[in-house]
Design a protein around this motif. Structure first.
Motif, PDB file in Angstrom:
ATOM      1  N   UNK A 124       0.817  -1.218   0.000  1.00  0.00           N
ATOM      2  CA  UNK A 124       0.000   0.000   0.000  1.00  0.00           C
ATOM      3  C   UNK A 124       0.850   1.268   0.000  1.00  0.00           C
ATOM      4  N   UNK A 125       2.172   1.114   0.079  1.00  0.00           N
ATOM      5  CA  UNK A 125       3.053   2.283   0.140  1.00  0.00           C
ATOM      6  C   UNK A 125       3.916   2.380  -1.105  1.00  0.00           C
ATOM      7  N   UNK A 126       4.452   3.572  -1.345  1.00  0.00           N
ATOM      8  CA  UNK A 126       5.320   3.830  -2.490  1.00  0.00           C
ATOM      9  C   UNK A 126       6.705   3.267  -2.209  1.00  0.00           C
ATOM     10  N   UNK A 127       7.112   2.289  -2.999  1.00  0.00           N
ATOM     11  CA  UNK A 127       8.372   1.604  -2.732  1.00  0.00           C
ATOM     12  C   UNK A 127       9.581   2.514  -2.918  1.00  0.00           C
ATOM     13  N   UNK A 128       9.489   3.462  -3.843  1.00  0.00           N
ATOM     14  CA  UNK A 128      10.596   4.405  -4.011  1.00  0.00           C
ATOM     15  C   UNK A 128      10.766   5.275  -2.779  1.00  0.00           C
ATOM     16  N   UNK A 129       9.663   5.746  -2.213  1.00  0.00           N
ATOM     17  CA  UNK A 129       9.745   6.547  -0.982  1.00  0.00           C
ATOM     18  C   UNK A 129      10.305   5.714   0.165  1.00  0.00           C
ATOM     19  N   UNK A 130       9.855   4.472   0.253  1.00  0.00           N
ATOM     20  CA  UNK A 130      10.359   3.579   1.296  1.00  0.00           C
ATOM     21  C   UNK A 130      11.865   3.397   1.161  1.00  0.00           C
ATOM     22  N   UNK A 131      12.320   3.111  -0.052  1.00  0.00           N
ATOM     23  CA  UNK A 131      13.747   2.883  -0.264  1.00  0.00           C
ATOM     24  C   UNK A 131      14.557   4.134   0.078  1.00  0.00           C
ATOM     25  N   UNK A 132      14.057   5.287  -0.291  1.00  0.00           N
ATOM     26  CA  UNK A 132      14.764   6.530   0.019  1.00  0.00           C
ATOM     27  C   UNK A 132      14.881   6.733   1.532  1.00  0.00           C
ATOM     28  N   UNK A 133      13.804   6.439   2.253  1.00  0.00           N
ATOM     29  CA  UNK A 133      13.814   6.619   3.706  1.00  0.00           C
ATOM     30  C   UNK A 133      14.715   5.603   4.401  1.00  0.00           C
ATOM     31  N   UNK A 134      14.887   4.431   3.781  1.00  0.00           N
ATOM     32  CA  UNK A 134      15.675   3.358   4.407  1.00  0.00           C
ATOM     33  C   UNK A 134      17.141   3.363   3.995  1.00  0.00           C
ATOM     34  N   UNK A 135      17.484   4.132   2.981  1.00  0.00           N
ATOM     35  CA  UNK A 135      18.838   4.060   2.426  1.00  0.00           C
ATOM     36  C   UNK A 135      19.888   4.295   3.513  1.00  0.00           C
ATOM     37  N   UNK A 136      20.814   3.347   3.622  1.00  0.00           N
ATOM     38  CA  UNK A 136      21.881   3.447   4.602  1.00  0.00           C
ATOM     39  C   UNK A 136      21.472   3.064   6.012  1.00  0.00           C
ATOM     40  N   UNK A 137      20.186   2.707   6.215  1.00  0.00           N
ATOM     41  CA  UNK A 137      19.695   2.390   7.559  1.00  0.00           C
ATOM     42  C   UNK A 137      19.121   0.979   7.656  1.00  0.00           C
ATOM     43  N   UNK A 138      18.318   0.611   6.656  1.00  0.00           N
ATOM     44  CA  UNK A 138      17.601  -0.652   6.695  1.00  0.00           C
ATOM     45  C   UNK A 138      17.558  -1.263   5.300  1.00  0.00           C
ATOM     46  N   UNK A 139      17.616  -2.582   5.223  1.00  0.00           N
ATOM     47  CA  UNK A 139      17.319  -3.278   3.986  1.00  0.00           C
ATOM     48  C   UNK A 139      15.799  -3.397   3.861  1.00  0.00           C
ATOM     49  N   UNK A 140      15.287  -3.186   2.664  1.00  0.00           N
ATOM     50  CA  UNK A 140      13.851  -3.221   2.404  1.00  0.00           C
ATOM     51  C   UNK A 140      13.460  -4.616   1.917  1.00  0.00           C
ATOM     52  N   UNK A 141      12.402  -5.171   2.502  1.00  0.00           N
ATOM     53  CA  UNK A 141      11.864  -6.478   2.125  1.00  0.00           C
ATOM     54  C   UNK A 141      10.435  -6.282   1.637  1.00  0.00           C
ATOM     55  N   UNK A 142      10.162  -6.683   0.408  1.00  0.00           N
ATOM     56  CA  UNK A 142       8.789  -6.546  -0.080  1.00  0.00           C
ATOM     57  C   UNK A 142       8.752  -6.406  -1.590  1.00  0.00           C
ATOM     58  N   UNK A 143       7.699  -5.813  -2.071  1.00  0.00           N
ATOM     59  CA  UNK A 143       6.411  -5.591  -1.422  1.00  0.00           C
ATOM     60  C   UNK A 143       5.299  -6.029  -2.365  1.00  0.00           C
ATOM     61  N   UNK A 144       5.491  -7.239  -2.985  1.00  0.00           N
ATOM     62  CA  UNK A 144       4.492  -7.760  -3.920  1.00  0.00           C
ATOM     63  C   UNK A 144       3.203  -8.086  -3.167  1.00  0.00           C
ATOM     64  N   UNK A 145       2.081  -7.763  -3.768  1.00  0.00           N
ATOM     65  CA  UNK A 145       0.781  -7.923  -3.133  1.00  0.00           C
ATOM     66  C   UNK A 145       0.307  -9.369  -3.253  1.00  0.00           C
TER      67      UNK A 145
END
Length: 319
Positions: free
Chosen positions: A228-249
């Motif tokens: 339900x969220x924008x994956x590009x925004x998520x990746x930008x917010x996580x860069x250098x902090x967290x690995x992103x897991x997802x997000x196929x519906x």
């Protein structure tokens, strides 16, 4: 292993079945890890709660066993080694580890101490407890944290590579960020600090964007994010902090054809893959039984085709 020839209650009755099932599924679809998770209410079963089995989806918890908040004062956390359903999960983990060694990660699972009470006492009673009985809320967190840490570390000793910390109640889909920072965030910091291995925090398709900075401070390495969220925004917010897991519906996945599956994979990789720090997966941590095999084969093949580095940030990659 034929997908629909098993009664799921029988399948989960033996560690050997789950270990063999995981190995066969990986051989079939070629995914990157094994998953020693049985079902979410295995932890409720450990507390002597009810588990309801069905053959077209995952088992679920039955009626909440905490009917009166005062029961919390008399509760004791289960002892892992004395609980048959938990011992079975540990045995399956050991069997998988014996087969794959260090060639393949094995992911263990715990329910967050903050989210487990939804199954222990129900949403309404739990939300009331948080606001009206802070002393009993603190007591329940103390019990659940002790259990969660013991259960996570037992899985790591059995051969799990990392622990997935499922915490959907902490998502902003369920509670506002300020309440999370006073509750689930503090619980996660205390709990994850005592787990003796790497962790990934998963909100089980709940939204995370407003609290990603907080999640990064809990000590977790990975965050599972919502479709339900924008994956590009998520990746930008996580860069250098967290690995992103997802997000196929996973819900929509039931209706995809192979072409739609490949498009979804290409888009997700284009949005979150460049620069690394991305693990392609479904957004809930559990793919529905009704998803066709040809869709899963397409997802696997498309991830290998479009996920090879260096990833090109171009329109041809699905942007």
């Amino acid at each position: 292993m034929a997908r629909r020839n098993w009664a799921l209650k029988d399948y989960y009755s033996k560690a050997e079945n789950v270990a063999e099932g995981q190995l066969r599924l990986r051989a079939k679809f070629g995914h990157d890890c094994l998953y020693s998770f049985f079902y979410a209410p295995v932890e409720i079963e450990a507390w002597d709660g009810e588990v309801i089995f069905r053959n077209d989806g995952p088992p679920n918890s039955g009626a909440p066993f905490i009917e009166n908040p005062e029961q919390i004062l008399r509760m004791k956390a289960p002892e892992i080694e004395k609980i048959p359903c938990l011992v079975k999960v540990l045995r399956a983990t050991e069997m998988m580890k014996a087969r794959v060694g260090d060639d393949c990660p094995i992911i263990g699972v715990v329910m967050s101490p903050f989210s487990l009470p939804v199954m222990q006492m129900g949403f309404d009673r739990y939300l009331d407890l948080m606001s009206d009985r802070p002393e009993l809320f603190d007591r329940l967190m103390q019990l659940n944290e002790a259990f969660c840490v013991d259960w996570a570390n037992a899985q790591l000793r059995a051969g799990a590579t990392a622990i997935c910390y499922f915490d959907p109640v902490s998502s902003t889909t369920i509670i506002p960020p300020d309440l999370y920072r006073r509750t689930g965030f503090a619980v996660a910091k205390r709990t994850l600090a005592r787990i003796q291995g790497p962790t990934a925090t998963h909100m089980a398709s709940g939204r995370t964007l407003p609290i990603l900075g907080d999640i990064a401070q809990t000590g977790t390495a990975v965050v599972g994010v919502s479709a339900l969220e924008d994956l590009e925004q998520i990746k930008m917010a996580c860069r250098g902090k967290l690995t992103v897991l997802g997000n196929l519906n996973g819900i929509e996945m039931r209706r995809w054809n192979p072409e739609e599956a490949e498009t979804a994979v290409r888009k997700a990789i284009a949005q979150a893959g460049p620069g690394g720090g991305f693990i392609l997966a479904d957004n809930h941590g559990e793919i529905p039984w009704q998803v066709p095999d040809d869709v899963l084969f397409t997802i696997a093949e498309a991830s290998r085709r479009w996920g090879a580095y260096p990833i090109q940030e171009t329109e041809s990659n699905g942007r």
